[in-house]
Design an enzyme around this catalytic site. Sequence first.
Site, PDB file in Angstrom:
ATOM      1  N   PHE A 147       0.775  -1.156  -0.135  1.00 27.87           N
ATOM      2  CA  PHE A 147       0.403   0.016  -0.419  1.00 27.87           C
ATOM      3  C   PHE A 147       0.515   1.320  -0.106  1.00 27.87           C
ATOM      4  O   PHE A 147       1.572   1.476   1.236  1.00 27.87           O
ATOM      5  CB  PHE A 147      -1.223  -0.080   0.987  1.00 27.87           C
ATOM      6  CG  PHE A 147      -1.406   1.281   1.207  1.00 27.87           C
ATOM      7  CD1 PHE A 147      -3.020   1.431   0.542  1.00 27.87           C
ATOM      8  CD2 PHE A 147      -1.723   2.610   1.293  1.00 27.87           C
ATOM      9  CE1 PHE A 147      -3.916   2.137   0.434  1.00 27.87           C
ATOM     10  CE2 PHE A 147      -2.455   3.933   1.599  1.00 27.87           C
ATOM     11  CZ  PHE A 147      -3.138   3.628   0.942  1.00 27.87           C
ATOM     12  N   ASP A 232       9.671   3.293   1.696  1.00 25.97           N
ATOM     13  CA  ASP A 232       7.952   3.779   2.514  1.00 25.97           C
ATOM     14  C   ASP A 232       8.205   3.547   3.829  1.00 25.97           C
ATOM     15  O   ASP A 232       7.074   2.799   4.318  1.00 25.97           O
ATOM     16  CB  ASP A 232       6.777   3.467   1.577  1.00 25.97           C
ATOM     17  CG  ASP A 232       5.756   4.194   2.031  1.00 25.97           C
ATOM     18  OD1 ASP A 232       5.967   4.769   3.177  1.00 25.97           O
ATOM     19  OD2 ASP A 232       4.449   4.036   1.033  1.00 25.97           O
ATOM     20  N   LYS A 261       2.221  10.865   7.309  1.00 26.63           N
ATOM     21  CA  LYS A 261       1.640  10.335   8.406  1.00 26.63           C
ATOM     22  C   LYS A 261       1.761  11.400  10.026  1.00 26.63           C
ATOM     23  O   LYS A 261       1.714  12.435   9.992  1.00 26.63           O
ATOM     24  CB  LYS A 261       1.113   9.357   8.413  1.00 26.63           C
ATOM     25  CG  LYS A 261       0.035   8.832   7.817  1.00 26.63           C
ATOM     26  CD  LYS A 261       0.050   7.562   7.623  1.00 26.63           C
ATOM     27  CE  LYS A 261      -1.459   6.578   7.236  1.00 26.63           C
ATOM     28  NZ  LYS A 261      -0.821   6.227   5.748  1.00 26.63           N
TER      29      LYS A 261
END
Length: 408
Positions: A147, A232, A261
Site C-alpha cells: 500500500f 516507504d 502521516k
Amino acid sequence: MTAPVRARSSADLIRAEEPVLAHNYHPLPVVVARAEGSWVEDVEGRRYLDMLAGYSALNFGHRHPALIEAAHRQLDTLTLTSRAFHNDRLAEFAESLAALTGLDMVLPMNTGAEAVESAIKVARKWAYEVKGVPADQATIVVAADNFHGRTTTIVSFSTDPLARTGFGPFTPGFRIVPYDDLPALEAAIDETTAAVLIEPIQGEAGVVIPDEGYLRGVRDVTRRAGCLFIADEIQSGLGRTGRTLAVDHEDVVPDAVLLGKALGGGIVPVSAVVARREVLSVLRPGEHGSTFGGNPLAAAVGSAVVDLLHTGEFQHRAAELGVLLREGLASLVGKGVLGFRARGLWAGVDIDPTLGTGRDISHRLMTHGILVKDTHGSTIRLAPPLTITAEELVSALGTLEEVLRKGA
Ligand SMILES: *Cc1c(COP(=O)(O)O)cnc(C)c1O
C-alpha cells in the site's frame, strides 16, 4: 424570536452525509467532535480510546501540547509563502529531519501519496542521469500486497483489485514480486532497474513483518545491482515500531526514506522524501514542486514532531508498551485470536472468522468504547497513540478479550 439552534445528533450527521459526501469510505458509525491525548469524544459526549490513531498520523496523540503550541505560534506569525520565496522555518525543518534519519536532503511535500510519487520521479531521473538507463526504460520493483497511496500511478502497481478496478489505463514501469522473498526480488532487478520500493512492514496488508534479514538483504541486493532502495516509512516510521524508523531494527540505511502521516503531528498534512544527496540532487528548479509543500506552518509542526522524536522518549515507550501489547495478544491466541503480528505499538490481529469480520469486531469494540479499524477480512489493526498509558493499553486488551468471549 429565532428558534434555538439544536445541535445535530450523531445519527443526524451520519444521515446528512449520505447524499452529499462521496462514498469512498465506510466509516464506523461514530461522529467524533473532540479529542485529547488517546481519547476521543463523540457528539453525544461518549468517550472512546483511540486505538487506530489516524492510521499512525496521530502517533503523539490528539492535540499534543508541544505540537499545538508550535502550530498556534506559527499561525500567529506566518502560514504560507509558496516556494517562490524562502520562509524562515524550512531550513530548520530540513536540517532536523535529515539529522533524525541519518540522510542528507529533504524534499517536502504534503500527503504520503505525493511523497511516493515524488520518489518515483526522482528514482527515474536518477536512473537516466546517474545510472545511464536508456530514456523511458526505467523500472521500479515493488512488492505484492503493497500500500503506497491512491494516485493513478500508485494504484498501477497495487495488487488489490478494489484499489485498481475501473481506474486504468495504468502507468507502466513497475515489476511486482512477492514480499519477503529476496530471490524473487533479485531476479526482478536488471540493468533498467531504478529502485526497489517497499514498506519495511506492510501496514495495510495487516502489519506484515518480513523475516529478520530481509531488509538487510534488500540493502545488499540493491547496492550490488546499483539501484536505489526506497523505504516507504509513511506508516511504519516515526516511533511506531519502537525505533525511529522500522529499518532501524536491521540497522539499514536506505537511499531514500518516505515519511508522512505522523510527520504532520495530527495537525496538518506533511510528508517528505528524505534521501542521499546524490539522489535528490537530480532535481533542478522547475522540474518538480508543490504549492503547499514546505509551507511554514507545516515546517513548524514538522520541526516540533522531529524535536519530540529527538528525545527518544516515544521510541522507548513504543518498545516498552509493545512488550505489554505482545503479551496481551499472546494470551488471547486460542480465545478468538488465531494469530497476530506485532512490533512496537503496532499489531495486526487475525480474529477467528467464525466470530465475525474485522468490521464486525471493530463495531463491537466501538460499542465498548474502543476505536479500531479492520484491514482485510478478519484482521484488525491496533495502532494506539504512543502516548497511551500501560493502564489504558491493558484495559483495551481486556475489552478485546471480553468482546471475543461474547462471540458473534
Ligand atoms: C497512508 C500511506 C500512504 C499514503 O499516504 P496519504 O497521506 O494517505 O496519501 C503511503 N504509504 C503508506 C505505507 C501508507 O501507510
